[in-house]
Motif scaffolding. Structure first.
Motif, PDB file in Angstrom:
ATOM      1  N   LEU A  24       0.831  -1.201   0.000  1.00 23.12           N
ATOM      2  CA  LEU A  24       0.000   0.000   0.000  1.00 23.12           C
ATOM      3  C   LEU A  24       0.869   1.255   0.000  1.00 23.12           C
ATOM      4  O   LEU A  24       0.568   2.227  -0.697  1.00 23.12           O
ATOM      5  CB  LEU A  24      -0.938  -0.018   1.211  1.00 23.12           C
ATOM      6  N   ALA A  25       1.945   1.242   0.762  1.00 22.95           N
ATOM      7  CA  ALA A  25       2.870   2.384   0.787  1.00 22.95           C
ATOM      8  C   ALA A  25       3.401   2.663  -0.612  1.00 22.95           C
ATOM      9  O   ALA A  25       3.453   3.824  -1.046  1.00 22.95           O
ATOM     10  CB  ALA A  25       4.020   2.111   1.755  1.00 22.95           C
ATOM     11  N   ARG A  34       3.361  12.245  -0.626  1.00 24.80           N
ATOM     12  CA  ARG A  34       4.426  12.047   0.356  1.00 24.80           C
ATOM     13  C   ARG A  34       3.769  11.319   1.502  1.00 24.80           C
ATOM     14  O   ARG A  34       2.664  11.653   1.908  1.00 24.80           O
ATOM     15  CB  ARG A  34       4.961  13.402   0.821  1.00 24.80           C
ATOM     16  N   LEU A  35       4.426  10.293   2.034  1.00 29.79           N
ATOM     17  CA  LEU A  35       3.781   9.379   2.974  1.00 29.79           C
ATOM     18  C   LEU A  35       4.547   9.285   4.288  1.00 29.79           C
ATOM     19  O   LEU A  35       5.775   9.235   4.300  1.00 29.79           O
ATOM     20  CB  LEU A  35       3.703   7.981   2.338  1.00 29.79           C
ATOM     21  N   HIS A  36       3.786   9.232   5.370  1.00 30.47           N
ATOM     22  CA  HIS A  36       4.365   8.921   6.677  1.00 30.47           C
ATOM     23  C   HIS A  36       3.727   7.631   7.174  1.00 30.47           C
ATOM     24  O   HIS A  36       2.495   7.527   7.238  1.00 30.47           O
ATOM     25  CB  HIS A  36       4.120  10.056   7.682  1.00 30.47           C
ATOM     26  N   LEU A  37       4.553   6.637   7.495  1.00 29.15           N
ATOM     27  CA  LEU A  37       4.071   5.388   8.081  1.00 29.15           C
ATOM     28  C   LEU A  37       4.234   5.509   9.591  1.00 29.15           C
ATOM     29  O   LEU A  37       5.354   5.661  10.086  1.00 29.15           O
ATOM     30  CB  LEU A  37       4.875   4.192   7.557  1.00 29.15           C
ATOM     31  N   ARG A  51      11.607  -4.329   5.961  1.00 27.99           N
ATOM     32  CA  ARG A  51      10.694  -4.951   5.004  1.00 27.99           C
ATOM     33  C   ARG A  51      10.595  -4.138   3.723  1.00 27.99           C
ATOM     34  O   ARG A  51      10.497  -4.687   2.634  1.00 27.99           O
ATOM     35  CB  ARG A  51       9.320  -5.096   5.670  1.00 27.99           C
ATOM     36  N   LEU A  52      10.617  -2.812   3.837  1.00 26.57           N
ATOM     37  CA  LEU A  52      10.508  -1.967   2.642  1.00 26.57           C
ATOM     38  C   LEU A  52      11.715  -2.089   1.715  1.00 26.57           C
ATOM     39  O   LEU A  52      11.628  -1.752   0.543  1.00 26.57           O
ATOM     40  CB  LEU A  52      10.292  -0.500   3.030  1.00 26.57           C
ATOM     41  N   TRP A  53      12.838  -2.574   2.221  1.00 27.47           N
ATOM     42  CA  TRP A  53      14.013  -2.773   1.377  1.00 27.47           C
ATOM     43  C   TRP A  53      13.828  -3.932   0.412  1.00 27.47           C
ATOM     44  O   TRP A  53      14.377  -3.923  -0.688  1.00 27.47           O
ATOM     45  CB  TRP A  53      15.262  -3.035   2.226  1.00 27.47           C
ATOM     46  N   ASP A  54      13.074  -4.952   0.811  1.00 22.76           N
ATOM     47  CA  ASP A  54      13.053  -6.159  -0.026  1.00 22.76           C
ATOM     48  C   ASP A  54      11.679  -6.807  -0.182  1.00 22.76           C
ATOM     49  O   ASP A  54      11.595  -7.971  -0.539  1.00 22.76           O
ATOM     50  CB  ASP A  54      14.048  -7.177   0.522  1.00 22.76           C
TER      51      ASP A  54
END
Length: 151
Positions: A24-25, A34-37, A51-54
Motif C-alpha cells: 500500500l505504501a 508524500r507518505l508517513h508510516l 521490510r521496505l528494502w526487499d
C-alpha cells in the motif's frame, strides 16, 4: 477534511498486515503522495524499514526513519512518534499502523488504516472506526481478498 480509508484483509497474521502495508505504501507514493508510516513502536518501525528494502525484488520504495539524515529527501518516512514539523509541506498521507489514532492525524489529507483478522487489531481498529465516524470524518472501506476469515 481528512479522508480515512480502512483496508480490511482476510489474513490473521501480523506479518501479512506488514506485507500489505509495504504494498500500500508503494501504491500511495506512486500516486504522488508524500507518505508517513506511523508505527506502534520503534521495533515495528525498524521492521517496516527492513521490510521496505526487499518486499518486492523488482522495485524499491525510497524511505527513511523519521529523524535520520535522509528523511527530508525521500517520499516515505517511518516513525513511532509525532513528526516534528506539523506544517511540513508535501506530507499528504499517513498509513497508521498504531492501534490508536494519533492526535495529529488531521494534518494529513489522507489516512489509511489496515485491519486484519487478528483479534487485537480488530478490537483497536473497530474503536478507531467509531472515533472517526463520530467526529464526522469521511470513512471508506476496502474489503480485500474475497470472503475473509473470522480468526
Amino acid at each position: 477534511m481528512t479522508q480515512v480509508d480502512f483496508y480490511i484483509l482476510p489474513d490473521t497474521t501480523l506479518d501479512a498486515r506488514l506485507e500489505f502495508a509495504c504494498r500500500l505504501a508503494e501504491t500511495i507514493v506512486n500516486k504522488g503522495y508524500r507518505l508517513h508510516l506511523h508505527a506502534e513502536d520503534e521495533a515495528m518501525a525498524r521492521a517496516l524499514d527492513d521490510r521496505l528494502w526487499d518486499f518486492r525484488p523488482d522495485a524499491y520504495l525510497p524511505h527513511a526513519l523519521l529523524g535520520s539524515e535522509q528523511a527530508d529527501s525521500v517520499p516515505a518516512t517511518i516513525g513511532w512518534e509525532e513528526p516534528s514539523s506539523p506544517g511540513e509541506p508535501g506530507t499528504q498521507a499517513m498509513l497508521n499502523l498504531h492501534p490508536d489514532i494519533p492526535e495529529w492525524f488531521s494534518r494529513f489529507e489522507r489516512v489509511a488504516e489496515i485491519i486484519n483478522q487478528h483479534q487485537e487489531v480488530l478490537t483497536a481498529k473497530r474503536d478507531c472506526w467509531q472515533t472517526y465516524k463520530k467526529r464526522g470524518y469521511p470513512v471508506k472501506t476496502h474489503q480485500l481478498g474475497g470472503q475473509g476469515s473470522n480468526g
